[in-house]
Motif scaffolding. Sequence first.
Motif: not given
Lengths: 220, 246
Positions: A4-17
């Motif tokens: 149902i969900f596929t993550f690939s090469d996935f990035s996330f952050g609340y702040l840019k750095h």
Amino acid sequence: MDPIFTFSDFSFGYLKHELLFHDLELKVNSNSVTLIQGDNGSGKTTLCNLMSGLLTRHKGQFLLENHNMDKLSKKDISEKVVLLKQNILGNIVAATPEEDLIIWQEKFRRKCSEDDNEKRMKAFQLYNMEEFLLKPVWELSHGQIKRITLAALLLNSKKFWILDEPFSGLDSKLISILENTIKDRKNKNFGTLIVSHRSEFHTDFIDEIYRIENQGILKV
Amino acid sequence: MNRLNLRTILILVILVTSLSVIYQNLRIQLILTGFTLFLLFSFRISKHKLHRLGHRLLSLFKLVLTILILQILFRRSGEIIWEYSFLMVTTEGLNYGLIASLRFLIIILVAGLLFDIPYYDYLLAFRSWKFPFEISFLVATIIHFVPIFNTQFKSSMEALQIRGIIMQNLPLLKRPVVYLNLLLPVLARAISEIKFRAISLELRGFRLYKDKTYLHEQKLSRLDLIIQFIALIFFLLLNLIKIIQL
Ligand SMILES: Nc1ncnc2c1ncn2[C@@H]1O[C@H](COP(=O)(O)OP(=O)(O)OP(=O)(O)O)[C@@H](O)[C@H]1O
Ligand SMILES: [Mg+2]
């Protein structure tokens, strides 16, 4: 097995750095029970919010049933998945349990049918809520409020469930009711994702276990 | 600059907002906006907070724009710059429109500045001004209450989204009903929390003794004193000019 969900090469952050997830790879099956563990602050709730469309602006590939998550509308997402938030009061919008479930059904668009009323009563019965149906939410105990949210899940039996710490604050009787519900669903090919910081767990009904570590996710 | 005393900031804020209300003058409004921005940038350093303020401004931008347009269209005196059937833009309309929206902008900026200051600082500042603690406590609580209320409301909006109730998709007439439905429980919950707060205050012996002691002190630095002094003189001068002009 369809993811149902596929993550690939996935990035996330609340702040840019400051990335919380970096190069994450994960497939969540639509018809099995998945458990995701992680320490406090590792990003479990963040992951749940991303999967239910409450958080956006990730990098990399993130699919919900082969559709790009950015391309889907909030409504599309809400038709496929339902989230139980960790912050228990954050799941409730109305003043009483009865009213809250009616909002789930009516969505401010239609009136409840006989069928809806029956369904709602059944959900209340399963969690033994008759005696506080009309009490204001702010006078209920934590466990009682949690039961409202669990009853609301039963009205969404055809969606994929994302449960953020569902067992915290429940007594053993309620835990076993919830576990049985999840098992029942699995037999009908409806999957569930459970998120928890605890590692000791009744694992007999869980198909896959993952652990969030070092901005990524590992199979246990 | 980050070390400016809260009392100094409060004085500056009060002066800036009252000048902004007193003066119907575009140049002065511009100067005040500039000064408020300067105050903001010198006071808050963290990028995260700046980002949040930017977000807040962006979401309120529409409101400011509406005020501007309404003011521009409904003032009919002054020289006509542009006219089309019943629509009319005059110099005075433009002038007042800009003044009104700048005034609004200043208030938003100031509110953003004040809401991010920790609650304890307010108590200390009010005490230094010899306010009775009951009053300063009340004011500080209210200032603190707004962001809490805001997060609770956002959380309810998220809960609606999970249910597939998307505000933008609802008919226009339905939306106030939805907001009312959300508002009442959020308010009631907040009030019931305040009830517990009152109990816990009583348990700690709130108002049992006349004098309250504080762990931290807020000392005015020389810079604070100078700024407070200059600001007051400046404020009085401007008002004097205004009175003489009348
Ligand atoms: N809105 C936000 N803005 C900025 N940072 C946030 C925000 N929400 C969470 N974080 C940060 O992201 C990290 C992950 O938070 P998250 O709530 O996802 O953790 P968690 O794994 O669910 O923790 P817990 O076990 O305590 O529930 C934390 O370091 C947290 O401080
Ligand atoms: Mg969490």
